[in-house]
Scaffold this motif. Structure first.
Motif, short mmCIF file in Angstrom:
data_model
loop_
_atom_site.label_atom_id
_atom_site.label_comp_id
_atom_site.label_asym_id
_atom_site.label_seq_id
_atom_site.Cartn_x
_atom_site.Cartn_y
_atom_site.Cartn_z
N PHE A 23 0.82 -1.21 0.00
CA PHE A 23 0.00 0.00 0.00
C PHE A 23 0.85 1.25 0.00
CE2 PHE A 23 0.65 -1.33 4.38
CZ PHE A 23 1.13 -0.17 4.97
N ILE A 24 0.19 2.36 -0.33
CA ILE A 24 0.77 3.70 -0.21
C ILE A 24 -0.21 4.53 0.62
CG2 ILE A 24 1.27 5.85 -1.45
CD1 ILE A 24 2.61 4.27 -3.58
N ASN A 25 0.30 5.24 1.60
CA ASN A 25 -0.52 6.11 2.43
C ASN A 25 -0.92 7.35 1.63
OD1 ASN A 25 -0.03 4.31 4.49
ND2 ASN A 25 1.51 5.57 5.48
N VAL A 26 -2.22 7.68 1.68
CA VAL A 26 -2.72 8.83 0.91
C VAL A 26 -3.53 9.82 1.75
CG1 VAL A 26 -2.71 7.59 -1.30
CG2 VAL A 26 -4.78 7.61 0.12
N GLY A 27 -3.70 9.55 3.02
CA GLY A 27 -4.48 10.47 3.83
C GLY A 27 -4.61 10.01 5.27
N ALA A 47 2.47 10.79 -9.11
CA ALA A 47 3.63 10.18 -9.74
C ALA A 47 4.09 8.94 -8.96
CB ALA A 47 4.77 11.19 -9.85
N ARG A 48 4.10 9.06 -7.66
CA ARG A 48 4.51 7.94 -6.80
C ARG A 48 3.52 6.77 -6.92
NH1 ARG A 48 4.30 7.72 -0.47
NH2 ARG A 48 5.75 6.05 -0.08
N LEU A 49 2.24 7.08 -6.91
CA LEU A 49 1.22 6.04 -7.01
C LEU A 49 1.25 5.36 -8.38
CD1 LEU A 49 -0.87 4.69 -5.28
CD2 LEU A 49 -2.51 6.43 -5.93
N ALA A 53 1.87 1.50 -8.93
CA ALA A 53 0.79 0.69 -9.51
C ALA A 53 0.34 1.31 -10.83
CB ALA A 53 -0.37 0.61 -8.54
N PRO A 54 1.09 1.08 -11.91
CA PRO A 54 0.76 1.72 -13.18
C PRO A 54 -0.63 1.37 -13.72
CG PRO A 54 2.73 0.33 -13.38
CD PRO A 54 2.28 0.26 -11.97
N GLN A 55 -1.17 0.23 -13.34
CA GLN A 55 -2.48 -0.19 -13.81
C GLN A 55 -3.63 0.48 -13.07
OE1 GLN A 55 -0.63 -1.80 -11.61
NE2 GLN A 55 -2.01 -2.60 -10.05
#
Length: 130
Positions: A23-27, A47-49, A53-55
């Protein structure tokens, strides 16, 4: 001396492939009942996300994240959940789920400034360290 408030918070995460548990923290979501404070904030590093996870369809993801903020604010367009008492909304939003948008376990903290805690948590938990 200012009152010391206890608050609960959870980190909002994007989990592109639930089976991998990456996962990536977003909030963050913060609840401070003694100050009557419930707030969520989202900051997506696109850009990081996309590198992670390009898809992932960011356009499709955004309304789900915006709904968290709308529920915390109690907006009518957020539906019946947004009309619940603030503490019930916090518990609804932080309930365990298996989806692309998840929250961490709930953590506890103390502050003299409930209004400033969201910014502090975004800096510590979401933004990439400089």
């Amino acid at each position: 001396m200012p009152t010391l408030h206890t608050y609960d918070y959870a980190v909002i995460r994007v989990v592109p492939r639930v089976e991998r548990e990456e996962f990536i923290n977003v909030g963050v979501i913060v609840s401070c009942p003694s100050a009557g404070h419930l707030q969520a904030a989202i900051e997506i590093d696109e850009a990081r996300l996309q590198a992670f996870a390009p898809q992932l369809d960011l356009v499709a993801l955004r309304p789900w994240l915006d709904a968290i903020v709308a529920i915390c604010e109690g907006r009518a367009e957020a539906g019946p959940i947004a009309q619940l008492p603030p503490r019930a909304r916090f518990h609804f939003l932080t309930a365990k789920r298996s989806s692309v948008v998840q929250t961490s376990v709930t953590h506890v903290g103390r502050t003299r400034e409930p209004a400033g805690i969201v910014e502090h948590l975004l800096e510590r938990m979401v933004r990439v360290p400089r």
